[in-house]
Motif scaffolding. Structure first.
Motif, PDB file in Angstrom:
ATOM      1  N   TYR A  20     -10.778  10.906  -1.508  1.00  0.00           N
ATOM      2  CA  TYR A  20     -10.621   9.778  -2.428  1.00  0.00           C
ATOM      3  C   TYR A  20      -9.465  10.020  -3.398  1.00  0.00           C
ATOM      4  N   GLY A  21      -9.332  11.240  -3.878  1.00  0.00           N
ATOM      5  CA  GLY A  21      -8.209  11.567  -4.762  1.00  0.00           C
ATOM      6  C   GLY A  21      -6.873  11.444  -4.041  1.00  0.00           C
ATOM      7  N   GLY A  22      -6.835  11.845  -2.776  1.00  0.00           N
ATOM      8  CA  GLY A  22      -5.613  11.738  -1.983  1.00  0.00           C
ATOM      9  C   GLY A  22      -5.219  10.288  -1.741  1.00  0.00           C
ATOM     10  N   ILE A  23      -6.206   9.453  -1.427  1.00  0.00           N
ATOM     11  CA  ILE A  23      -5.916   8.032  -1.232  1.00  0.00           C
ATOM     12  C   ILE A  23      -5.419   7.425  -2.541  1.00  0.00           C
ATOM     13  N   MET A  24      -6.045   7.802  -3.658  1.00  0.00           N
ATOM     14  CA  MET A  24      -5.602   7.314  -4.960  1.00  0.00           C
ATOM     15  C   MET A  24      -4.152   7.701  -5.228  1.00  0.00           C
ATOM     16  N   ALA A  25      -3.805   8.950  -4.969  1.00  0.00           N
ATOM     17  CA  ALA A  25      -2.436   9.416  -5.184  1.00  0.00           C
ATOM     18  C   ALA A  25      -1.452   8.673  -4.279  1.00  0.00           C
ATOM     19  N   LEU A  26      -1.844   8.410  -3.038  1.00  0.00           N
ATOM     20  CA  LEU A  26      -0.973   7.657  -2.130  1.00  0.00           C
ATOM     21  C   LEU A  26      -0.802   6.204  -2.593  1.00  0.00           C
ATOM     22  N   LEU A  27      -1.847   5.633  -3.169  1.00  0.00           N
ATOM     23  CA  LEU A  27      -1.722   4.282  -3.731  1.00  0.00           C
ATOM     24  C   LEU A  27      -0.737   4.268  -4.901  1.00  0.00           C
ATOM     25  N   PHE A  28      -0.794   5.304  -5.745  1.00  0.00           N
ATOM     26  CA  PHE A  28       0.161   5.391  -6.855  1.00  0.00           C
ATOM     27  C   PHE A  28       1.592   5.528  -6.323  1.00  0.00           C
ATOM     28  N   ALA A  29       1.759   6.336  -5.289  1.00  0.00           N
ATOM     29  CA  ALA A  29       3.087   6.515  -4.702  1.00  0.00           C
ATOM     30  C   ALA A  29       3.586   5.206  -4.091  1.00  0.00           C
ATOM     31  N   LEU A  30       2.705   4.485  -3.400  1.00  0.00           N
ATOM     32  CA  LEU A  30       3.085   3.193  -2.824  1.00  0.00           C
ATOM     33  C   LEU A  30       3.462   2.209  -3.928  1.00  0.00           C
ATOM     34  N   ARG A  31       2.736   2.245  -5.034  1.00  0.00           N
ATOM     35  CA  ARG A  31       3.029   1.339  -6.155  1.00  0.00           C
ATOM     36  C   ARG A  31       4.447   1.555  -6.673  1.00  0.00           C
ATOM     37  N   VAL A  32       4.871   2.803  -6.749  1.00  0.00           N
ATOM     38  CA  VAL A  32       6.236   3.094  -7.187  1.00  0.00           C
ATOM     39  C   VAL A  32       7.251   2.465  -6.238  1.00  0.00           C
ATOM     40  N   LEU A  33       6.928   2.465  -4.951  1.00  0.00           N
ATOM     41  CA  LEU A  33       7.856   1.927  -3.950  1.00  0.00           C
ATOM     42  C   LEU A  33       7.950   0.406  -3.959  1.00  0.00           C
ATOM     43  N   VAL A  34       6.871  -0.272  -4.366  1.00  0.00           N
ATOM     44  CA  VAL A  34       6.843  -1.731  -4.221  1.00  0.00           C
ATOM     45  C   VAL A  34       6.878  -2.493  -5.547  1.00  0.00           C
ATOM     46  N   THR A  35       7.128  -1.825  -6.644  1.00  0.00           N
ATOM     47  CA  THR A  35       7.249  -2.518  -7.932  1.00  0.00           C
ATOM     48  C   THR A  35       8.609  -2.210  -8.545  1.00  0.00           C
ATOM     49  N   GLY A  36       8.931  -2.969  -9.567  1.00  0.00           N
ATOM     50  CA  GLY A  36      10.161  -2.715 -10.320  1.00  0.00           C
ATOM     51  C   GLY A  36      11.417  -2.922  -9.505  1.00  0.00           C
ATOM     52  N   LEU A  51       5.058  -9.643   2.082  1.00  0.00           N
ATOM     53  CA  LEU A  51       4.389  -8.390   2.415  1.00  0.00           C
ATOM     54  C   LEU A  51       4.576  -7.365   1.302  1.00  0.00           C
ATOM     55  N   MET A  52       5.783  -7.282   0.758  1.00  0.00           N
ATOM     56  CA  MET A  52       6.050  -6.326  -0.316  1.00  0.00           C
ATOM     57  C   MET A  52       5.173  -6.628  -1.541  1.00  0.00           C
ATOM     58  N   LYS A  54       2.326  -8.307  -1.522  1.00  0.00           N
ATOM     59  CA  LYS A  54       0.922  -8.052  -1.174  1.00  0.00           C
ATOM     60  C   LYS A  54       0.620  -6.548  -1.186  1.00  0.00           C
ATOM     61  N   LEU A  55       1.580  -5.732  -0.798  1.00  0.00           N
ATOM     62  CA  LEU A  55       1.390  -4.281  -0.912  1.00  0.00           C
ATOM     63  C   LEU A  55       1.274  -3.866  -2.378  1.00  0.00           C
ATOM     64  N   GLU A  56       2.066  -4.505  -3.222  1.00  0.00           N
ATOM     65  CA  GLU A  56       1.966  -4.237  -4.661  1.00  0.00           C
ATOM     66  C   GLU A  56       0.566  -4.583  -5.164  1.00  0.00           C
ATOM     67  N   TYR A  57       0.051  -5.748  -4.770  1.00  0.00           N
ATOM     68  CA  TYR A  57      -1.278  -6.163  -5.203  1.00  0.00           C
ATOM     69  C   TYR A  57      -2.361  -5.285  -4.594  1.00  0.00           C
ATOM     70  N   LEU A  58      -2.144  -4.797  -3.387  1.00  0.00           N
ATOM     71  CA  LEU A  58      -3.083  -3.866  -2.769  1.00  0.00           C
ATOM     72  C   LEU A  58      -3.261  -2.628  -3.646  1.00  0.00           C
ATOM     73  N   THR A  59      -2.158  -2.131  -4.200  1.00  0.00           N
ATOM     74  CA  THR A  59      -2.254  -0.940  -5.051  1.00  0.00           C
ATOM     75  C   THR A  59      -3.063  -1.216  -6.310  1.00  0.00           C
ATOM     76  N   LEU A  95      -9.641  -7.764  -2.794  1.00  0.00           N
ATOM     77  CA  LEU A  95      -9.030  -7.236  -1.573  1.00  0.00           C
ATOM     78  C   LEU A  95      -9.179  -8.230  -0.430  1.00  0.00           C
ATOM     79  N   GLY A  96     -10.311  -8.917  -0.361  1.00  0.00           N
ATOM     80  CA  GLY A  96     -10.504  -9.953   0.643  1.00  0.00           C
ATOM     81  C   GLY A  96      -9.566 -11.137   0.410  1.00  0.00           C
ATOM     82  N   LEU A  97      -9.416 -11.530  -0.848  1.00  0.00           N
ATOM     83  CA  LEU A  97      -8.499 -12.625  -1.184  1.00  0.00           C
ATOM     84  C   LEU A  97      -7.062 -12.277  -0.813  1.00  0.00           C
ATOM     85  N   LEU A  98      -6.733 -10.996  -0.912  1.00  0.00           N
ATOM     86  CA  LEU A  98      -5.399 -10.527  -0.548  1.00  0.00           C
ATOM     87  C   LEU A  98      -5.072 -10.882   0.903  1.00  0.00           C
ATOM     88  N   LEU A  99      -6.074 -10.887   1.742  1.00  0.00           N
ATOM     89  CA  LEU A  99      -5.873 -11.174   3.160  1.00  0.00           C
ATOM     90  C   LEU A  99      -5.757 -12.666   3.464  1.00  0.00           C
TER      91      LEU A  99
END
Length: 166
Positions: A20-36, A51-52, A54-59, A95-99
């Motif tokens: 769970y901690g690893g998935i959380m860290a990967l979500l933070f890393a993805l957030r850096v890639l898809v924001t700003g 898609l970009m 929606k990936l931001e909102y996924l994070t 998360l369901g609404l995201l889809l």
């Protein structure tokens, strides 16, 4: 860091906290890639804009289920079932609404989710304080201090991405 934690989980599958901690860290890393500055476009120039975003909102929507799973794995008695469900259900709904929602409606719904997020952050910090610091866990103060910094970063991210401050 996320990959290291997932490898730790693969080596010791009984302990779910690193997963769970690893998935959380990967979500933070993805957030850096898809924001700003949308760094992801440097790696994937043809990424569709929808898609970009929606990936931001996924994070945003997936972080609370991961954080809840991570903390309740570390501190098993931390949250009762009702409090846990109150924390998880809104995230899974979004998360369901995201889809299914188009991007314009999804963007409008984000501010509703932010209200839930602030309440969840407050309740999570109060619960974590009660279960770690007040019960005298040796590492409780360090865990709680880390959670405060993480929560402050999350609140800052919400205000920054909502153009409340920049």
């Amino acid at each position: 860091m996320g990959l290291v934690m997932i490898v730790l989980y693969l080596l010791r599958r009984r302990d779910k906290a690193p997963l769970y901690g690893g998935i959380m860290a990967l979500l933070f890393a993805l957030r850096v890639l898809v924001t700003g500055e949308y760094i992801i476009t440097g790696f994937w120039p043809g990424i569709p804009f929808a898609l970009m975003i929606k990936l931001e909102y996924l994070t945003v929507f997936a972080i609370f289920p991961c954080a809840t799973a991570f903390l309740t794995t570390l501190f098993p008695g931390m949250m009762g079932r009702r409090l846990k469900m109150a924390s998880l259900i809104p995230s899974f709904v979004f998360l369901g609404l995201l889809l299914v929602l188009p991007l314009d409606l999804l963007t409008r719904s984000l501010f509703i989710y932010y209200g839930f997020a602030f309440v969840n952050i407050f309740i999570g910090l109060a619960t974590l304080f009660r279960e770690t610091v007040m019960k005298g866990y040796r590492e409780g103060i360090a865990v709680f201090a880390g959670a405060i910094f993480l929560a402050a970063s999350g609140v800052n991210d919400v205000f920054f991405s909502s153009f409340v401050w920049w």
